[in-house]
Write a protein that holds these residues in place. Structure first.
Motif, PDB file in Angstrom:
ATOM      1  N   ALA A 240     -14.336 -18.478  -0.116  1.00 20.07           N
ATOM      2  CA  ALA A 240     -13.235 -19.285   0.443  1.00 20.07           C
ATOM      3  C   ALA A 240     -13.716 -20.712   0.723  1.00 20.07           C
ATOM      4  O   ALA A 240     -13.059 -21.690   0.353  1.00 20.07           O
ATOM      5  CB  ALA A 240     -12.698 -18.628   1.708  1.00 20.07           C
ATOM      6  N   THR A 241     -14.891 -20.827   1.351  1.00 18.43           N
ATOM      7  CA  THR A 241     -15.414 -22.156   1.694  1.00 18.43           C
ATOM      8  C   THR A 241     -15.752 -22.957   0.441  1.00 18.43           C
ATOM      9  O   THR A 241     -15.356 -24.117   0.308  1.00 18.43           O
ATOM     10  CB  THR A 241     -16.681 -22.010   2.577  1.00 18.43           C
ATOM     11  OG1 THR A 241     -16.316 -21.240   3.730  1.00 18.43           O
ATOM     12  CG2 THR A 241     -17.234 -23.354   3.001  1.00 18.43           C
ATOM     13  N   ALA A 242     -16.487 -22.314  -0.478  1.00 22.07           N
ATOM     14  CA  ALA A 242     -16.925 -23.055  -1.677  1.00 22.07           C
ATOM     15  C   ALA A 242     -15.739 -23.450  -2.550  1.00 22.07           C
ATOM     16  O   ALA A 242     -15.771 -24.486  -3.220  1.00 22.07           O
ATOM     17  CB  ALA A 242     -17.912 -22.196  -2.474  1.00 22.07           C
ATOM     18  N   SER A 243     -14.683 -22.624  -2.567  1.00 25.93           N
ATOM     19  CA  SER A 243     -13.536 -22.885  -3.438  1.00 25.93           C
ATOM     20  C   SER A 243     -12.460 -23.712  -2.747  1.00 25.93           C
ATOM     21  O   SER A 243     -11.495 -24.136  -3.400  1.00 25.93           O
ATOM     22  CB  SER A 243     -12.912 -21.554  -3.894  1.00 25.93           C
ATOM     23  OG  SER A 243     -13.837 -20.769  -4.630  1.00 25.93           O
ATOM     24  N   GLY A 244     -12.561 -23.866  -1.416  1.00 26.82           N
ATOM     25  CA  GLY A 244     -11.523 -24.606  -0.682  1.00 26.82           C
ATOM     26  C   GLY A 244     -10.205 -23.869  -0.676  1.00 26.82           C
ATOM     27  O   GLY A 244      -9.137 -24.470  -0.855  1.00 26.82           O
ATOM     28  N   VAL A 245     -10.267 -22.562  -0.481  1.00 25.17           N
ATOM     29  CA  VAL A 245      -9.056 -21.722  -0.494  1.00 25.17           C
ATOM     30  C   VAL A 245      -9.113 -20.727   0.672  1.00 25.17           C
ATOM     31  O   VAL A 245     -10.110 -20.650   1.398  1.00 25.17           O
ATOM     32  CB  VAL A 245      -8.949 -20.910  -1.810  1.00 25.17           C
ATOM     33  CG1 VAL A 245      -8.788 -21.830  -3.009  1.00 25.17           C
ATOM     34  CG2 VAL A 245     -10.171 -19.998  -1.988  1.00 25.17           C
ATOM     35  N   GLN A 246      -8.028 -19.975   0.819  1.00 24.44           N
ATOM     36  CA  GLN A 246      -8.022 -18.837   1.751  1.00 24.44           C
ATOM     37  C   GLN A 246      -8.011 -17.553   0.925  1.00 24.44           C
ATOM     38  O   GLN A 246      -7.389 -17.493  -0.133  1.00 24.44           O
ATOM     39  CB  GLN A 246      -6.765 -18.888   2.613  1.00 24.44           C
ATOM     40  CG  GLN A 246      -6.687 -17.770   3.647  1.00 24.44           C
ATOM     41  CD  GLN A 246      -5.509 -17.996   4.583  1.00 24.44           C
ATOM     42  OE1 GLN A 246      -4.401 -17.550   4.317  1.00 24.44           O
ATOM     43  NE2 GLN A 246      -5.766 -18.702   5.676  1.00 24.44           N
ATOM     44  N   VAL A 247      -8.702 -16.535   1.452  1.00 21.66           N
ATOM     45  CA  VAL A 247      -8.650 -15.217   0.813  1.00 21.66           C
ATOM     46  C   VAL A 247      -8.016 -14.249   1.805  1.00 21.66           C
ATOM     47  O   VAL A 247      -8.462 -14.164   2.957  1.00 21.66           O
ATOM     48  CB  VAL A 247     -10.058 -14.720   0.420  1.00 21.66           C
ATOM     49  CG1 VAL A 247      -9.993 -13.300  -0.116  1.00 21.66           C
ATOM     50  CG2 VAL A 247     -10.679 -15.643  -0.621  1.00 21.66           C
ATOM     51  N   ASN A 248      -6.962 -13.557   1.368  1.00 22.63           N
ATOM     52  CA  ASN A 248      -6.367 -12.524   2.223  1.00 22.63           C
ATOM     53  C   ASN A 248      -6.700 -11.154   1.658  1.00 22.63           C
ATOM     54  O   ASN A 248      -6.465 -10.870   0.478  1.00 22.63           O
ATOM     55  CB  ASN A 248      -4.845 -12.689   2.302  1.00 22.63           C
ATOM     56  CG  ASN A 248      -4.239 -11.631   3.230  1.00 22.63           C
ATOM     57  OD1 ASN A 248      -4.606 -11.550   4.406  1.00 22.63           O
ATOM     58  ND2 ASN A 248      -3.355 -10.803   2.710  1.00 22.63           N
ATOM     59  N   ILE A 249      -7.253 -10.307   2.521  1.00 22.44           N
ATOM     60  CA  ILE A 249      -7.554  -8.921   2.143  1.00 22.44           C
ATOM     61  C   ILE A 249      -6.395  -8.042   2.609  1.00 22.44           C
ATOM     62  O   ILE A 249      -5.957  -8.149   3.757  1.00 22.44           O
ATOM     63  CB  ILE A 249      -8.857  -8.433   2.834  1.00 22.44           C
ATOM     64  CG1 ILE A 249     -10.051  -9.318   2.434  1.00 22.44           C
ATOM     65  CG2 ILE A 249      -9.130  -6.975   2.523  1.00 22.44           C
ATOM     66  CD1 ILE A 249     -11.296  -9.085   3.293  1.00 22.44           C
ATOM     67  N   SER A 250      -5.894  -7.188   1.700  1.00 19.28           N
ATOM     68  CA  SER A 250      -4.823  -6.253   2.077  1.00 19.28           C
ATOM     69  C   SER A 250      -5.450  -4.881   2.310  1.00 19.28           C
ATOM     70  O   SER A 250      -5.924  -4.258   1.357  1.00 19.28           O
ATOM     71  CB  SER A 250      -3.784  -6.127   0.952  1.00 19.28           C
ATOM     72  OG  SER A 250      -3.283  -7.395   0.631  1.00 19.28           O
ATOM     73  N   THR A 251      -5.450  -4.429   3.551  1.00 25.01           N
ATOM     74  CA  THR A 251      -6.166  -3.168   3.828  1.00 25.01           C
ATOM     75  C   THR A 251      -5.580  -1.959   3.086  1.00 25.01           C
ATOM     76  O   THR A 251      -6.345  -1.055   2.750  1.00 25.01           O
ATOM     77  CB  THR A 251      -6.252  -2.876   5.346  1.00 25.01           C
ATOM     78  OG1 THR A 251      -4.925  -2.841   5.879  1.00 25.01           O
ATOM     79  CG2 THR A 251      -7.074  -3.924   6.061  1.00 25.01           C
ATOM     80  N   PRO A 252      -4.275  -1.903   2.772  1.00 26.77           N
ATOM     81  CA  PRO A 252      -3.815  -0.735   2.015  1.00 26.77           C
ATOM     82  C   PRO A 252      -4.499  -0.611   0.648  1.00 26.77           C
ATOM     83  O   PRO A 252      -4.613   0.488   0.107  1.00 26.77           O
ATOM     84  CB  PRO A 252      -2.307  -0.980   1.856  1.00 26.77           C
ATOM     85  CG  PRO A 252      -1.947  -1.891   2.980  1.00 26.77           C
ATOM     86  CD  PRO A 252      -3.148  -2.774   3.176  1.00 26.77           C
ATOM     87  N   GLY A 253      -4.992  -1.728   0.085  1.00 33.32           N
ATOM     88  CA  GLY A 253      -5.651  -1.679  -1.233  1.00 33.32           C
ATOM     89  C   GLY A 253      -7.130  -1.354  -1.146  1.00 33.32           C
ATOM     90  O   GLY A 253      -7.783  -1.162  -2.176  1.00 33.32           O
ATOM     91  N   LEU A 254      -7.684  -1.295   0.064  1.00 38.45           N
ATOM     92  CA  LEU A 254      -9.132  -1.101   0.182  1.00 38.45           C
ATOM     93  C   LEU A 254      -9.526   0.342  -0.103  1.00 38.45           C
ATOM     94  O   LEU A 254      -8.914   1.276   0.447  1.00 38.45           O
ATOM     95  CB  LEU A 254      -9.598  -1.454   1.600  1.00 38.45           C
ATOM     96  CG  LEU A 254      -9.669  -2.926   1.952  1.00 38.45           C
ATOM     97  CD1 LEU A 254     -10.030  -3.091   3.428  1.00 38.45           C
ATOM     98  CD2 LEU A 254     -10.705  -3.638   1.079  1.00 38.45           C
TER      99      LEU A 254
END
Ligand SMILES: Nc1ncnc2c1ncn2[C@@H]1O[C@H](COP(=O)(O)OP(=O)(O)OP(=O)(O)O)[C@@H](O)[C@H]1O
Ligand SMILES: Cc1ncc(C[n+]2csc(CCOP(=O)(O)O)c2C)c(N)n1
Ligand SMILES: [Mg+2]
Length: 367
Positions: A276-290
């Motif tokens: 996220a930091t290196a790419s300048g983005v946000q990452v959202n994790i969806s727990t139902p997919g884990l």
């Protein structure tokens, strides 16, 4: 250098090197291996991909828990998975080893076998290293790799709209560590994996309460009941002692067009944070997919003082499984071993089900 053949001090530095050399194949791309001032390793596509990681007694392993073979596997896997996370193919390892003179020579031989086996599993050999005396066993393993003509997959290429997917285990190593720390399971090395003459090992330099997961570390080892053998739980301990990254998934992701990738050494949230930091983005994790393996739920139940969310915490923040996590353009059809777990968005940091996760998200030295 097998059996009851004395200590590494009896062999001397040159004897140790000769004995290690006999057990560690140089690999297909090494034209000059162990025995000269430096190794010569082919770089078929012209660039060398290189990574080094340390493995330190008391910090990353205990000789009471891990056999020498386990430690060899783990030391190799940590660096080999960094090369895979660049989308590269591993070619060779350089192994720096420091150890007490009292270390049994057979222990060093077993270590070499573990290093060689894991290097071979990744398609690499062992091209050289260094040997010195120290109070504790310390390894620094450098891995070299080749991009086979591709561009490297960096941490910095993730773009909003990308799908985030993982290949490999999540949370197994952390659960195995918790089972060992709590005393719920006895490490295999304590029941025959290590030679009887292994000298006393240091106690963990990490106070148990600071080792994640904190709820497991708080469990009192002495009072833990001795359970019947349980293959699922033993499998988690094995995953902690001998991580088994899927190295070939790295080049596979590169070929599929992955925009960013990292191996999970510190924890899913922590390592996605680097993307996220290196790419300048946000990452959202969806727990139902884990992917939450049933063994993790079983381990959480087996530990005296865990809560209902412990298995999920291991998956989100447990390191040392060295699964690969990557961002892919949404048009990519993912092979079955890549499990979609989230998405890349505009913004900063890592969120879990759209919310900030409490806590550090994984391991960090000096914290
Ligand atoms: N002591 C150091 N000197 C020079 N570069 C370093 C040093 N420590 C880390 N780095 C560099 O910093 C970057 C991040 O390293 P880091 O060790 O955090 O990544 P990693 O090896 O993937 O993760 P981990 O060590 O937690 O498994 C890498 O480019 C690494 O080469
Ligand atoms: C005895 C013992 N206590 C605690 C742990 C847990 N641990 C140590 S380092 C690390 C993160 C990866 O390290 P690095 O950032 O150096 O790659 C984790 C999760 C362990 N493996 N053994
Ligand atoms: Mg590192």
């Amino acid at each position: 250098m097998t059996g009851n053949d004395g200590s590494v001090a009896d062999l001397g530095e040159w004897g140790v090197i000769a004995a290690l050399r006999a057990r560690m194949p140089a690999g297909p791309l090494t034209s000059v291996g162990i025995g000269d001032d430096a190794a010569v390793v082919g770089a078929p596509s012209g660039n060398v991909v290189a990574a080094v990681d340390m493995l330190i007694e008391g910090r990353h392993f205990l000789r009471d828990w891990s056999s020498a073979y386990d430690i060899g596997v783990k030391a190799a896997a940590r660096s080999l998975s960094d090369i895979a996370a660049m989308g590269a193919v591993n070619t060779a390892l350089l192994v720096a080893l420091a150890a007490p003179g009292t270390l049994p020579a057979s222990w060093a031989a077993e270590l070499a076998d573990g290093l060689a086996a894991e290097a071979t599993r990744a398609g690499a050999g062992i091209a050289g290293g260094d040997t010195a005396r120290a109070d504790y066993v310390t390894l620094a393993v450098t891995a070299l790799g080749d991009l086979a003509g591709r561009l490297p997959v960096l941490r910095s290429g993730a773009r909003p709209g990308d799908v985030v997917a993982v290949a490999g285990l999540l949370g197994h190593s952390a659960a195995g560590l918790a089972l060992l720390m709590s005393g719920v399971l006895t490490p295999p090395a304590a029941t025959g994996g290590a030679p009887a003459s292994v000298p006393p090992t240091v106690s963990p330099v990490i106070p148990p309460a600071s080792v994640p997961p904190a709820d497991a570390a708080a469990a009192p080892p002495a009072q833990a009941p001795a359970p019947a053998p349980d293959d699922a739980l033993a499998g988690l301990v094995a995953a902690h002692l001998r991580p088994a990254p899927i190295y070939e998934a790295g080049p596979e992701a590169a070929l599929l067009g992955a925009t960013a990738m990292i191996d999970i050494s510190d924890g899913l949230i922590a390592d996605l944070g680097h993307i996220a930091t290196a790419s300048g983005v946000q990452v959202n994790i969806s727990t139902p997919g884990l992917p939450i393996a049933p063994a993790l739920l079983k381990a959480a139940k087996a530990l005296p003082s865990t809560s209902g969310t412990t298995a999920l915490e291991w998956v989100l923040t447990g390191g040392e499984d060295h699964a690969l996590v990557a961002a892919f353009p949404p048009s990519v059809t993912l092979p079955p071993r890549w499990h979609p777990i989230g998405e890349v968005r505009e913004g900063t940091g890592v969120t879990v089900d759209n919310a900030t996760h409490a806590g550090p998200g994984g391991w960090q030295h000096f914290r």
